[in-house]
Scaffold this motif. Structure first.
Motif, short mmCIF file in Angstrom:
data_model
loop_
_atom_site.label_atom_id
_atom_site.label_comp_id
_atom_site.label_asym_id
_atom_site.label_seq_id
_atom_site.Cartn_x
_atom_site.Cartn_y
_atom_site.Cartn_z
N HIS A 17 35.66 35.04 52.24
CA HIS A 17 36.48 33.92 51.80
C HIS A 17 36.89 33.03 52.97
CE1 HIS A 17 36.91 35.59 47.75
NE2 HIS A 17 37.22 34.36 47.43
N ASP A 18 36.83 33.54 54.20
CA ASP A 18 37.12 32.71 55.37
C ASP A 18 35.85 32.03 55.88
OD1 ASP A 18 39.76 33.38 55.22
OD2 ASP A 18 39.65 34.93 56.75
N PRO A 21 34.29 28.84 53.33
CA PRO A 21 34.83 27.48 53.47
C PRO A 21 34.32 26.77 54.72
CG PRO A 21 36.58 28.98 52.90
CD PRO A 21 35.36 29.81 53.16
N ILE A 24 30.97 25.51 53.91
CA ILE A 24 31.09 24.39 52.97
C ILE A 24 31.55 23.13 53.69
CG2 ILE A 24 32.44 23.52 51.03
CD1 ILE A 24 32.27 26.34 49.83
N LEU A 25 32.49 23.27 54.62
CA LEU A 25 33.00 22.10 55.33
C LEU A 25 31.98 21.55 56.33
CD1 LEU A 25 36.68 23.25 55.91
CD2 LEU A 25 35.85 21.57 54.26
N ARG A 50 33.87 19.99 49.39
CA ARG A 50 34.75 20.20 50.55
C ARG A 50 36.18 20.52 50.11
NH1 ARG A 50 32.25 15.76 54.64
NH2 ARG A 50 30.87 17.21 55.72
N GLY A 53 36.07 24.06 48.80
CA GLY A 53 35.88 24.99 49.91
C GLY A 53 37.11 25.15 50.78
N SER A 54 37.86 24.06 50.94
CA SER A 54 39.05 24.14 51.79
C SER A 54 40.14 25.02 51.19
CB SER A 54 39.59 22.74 52.08
OG SER A 54 40.07 22.15 50.89
N LEU A 56 39.40 27.81 49.24
CA LEU A 56 38.91 29.17 48.96
C LEU A 56 39.74 30.27 49.63
CD1 LEU A 56 35.03 28.92 48.85
CD2 LEU A 56 36.58 29.45 46.99
N PRO A 57 40.27 30.06 50.84
CA PRO A 57 41.13 31.12 51.41
C PRO A 57 42.34 31.43 50.52
CG PRO A 57 40.45 29.65 53.14
CD PRO A 57 40.00 29.03 51.84
N PRO A 110 40.94 23.73 42.37
CA PRO A 110 41.68 24.00 43.62
C PRO A 110 43.19 23.88 43.48
CG PRO A 110 39.80 22.60 44.07
CD PRO A 110 39.90 22.73 42.58
#
Length: 142
Positions: A17-18, A21, A24-25, A50, A53-54, A56-57, A110
């Motif tokens: 999960h880290d 993203p 993805i970015l 993006r 993905g930002s 997801l954490p 998100p």
């Protein structure tokens, strides 16, 4: 891949999960090209990907918080966290696109994940605080 213990599994889950993203970015166009060769579609998908993905954490934290409650034998709290996510998700998916159009469709998930992660964090904070209080009452050596 199965691991010997839950902690190892959680570490790999959070690592994914880290890492995802970041990928993805850095290269959303490459990831999108796996699903389509249409350049216009890929360009349109970069910003929403993006955004997704930002956050997801936060999804990883949300999933870990549910696992935490299950691990300490509090399945009811895990269920409540999951139900709150669904209760948040449905109206967000309905109302956000009404105000933001097609872009709202992409950011609704998100937003729901972020709000659910905040609620899960509050639940975890209160539970850890209660656990610490219980440990303090046991006395030194625990």
């Amino acid at each position: 891949v199965f691991f010997d213990d839950t902690a190892t599994t959680e570490i790999y889950t959070l690592s994914l999960h880290d890492a995802l993203p970041i990928l993805i970015l850095i290269m959303p166009d490459i990831l999108l090209s796996v699903f389509s060769n249409d350049r216009e579609l890929i360009v349109l998908g970069i910003t929403p990907l993006r955004i997704i993905g930002s956050l997801l954490p936060f999804r990883g934290f949300f999933l870990t918080s549910k696992s935490f409650f299950q691990a300490i034998g509090k399945a009811r709290q895990a269920l409540v966290i999951n139900l709150l996510y669904i209760i948040i998700l449905i109206p967000v998916f309905y109302f956000v696109p009404l105000f933001m159009g097609i872009f709202g469709v992409f950011i609704a998930w998100p937003i729901a994940v972020f709000l659910s992660a905040i609620l899960a964090g509050i639940f975890m904070y209160l539970e850890v605080k209660a656990l610490d209080k219980g440990i303090d009452q046991l006395g030194p050596g625990y």
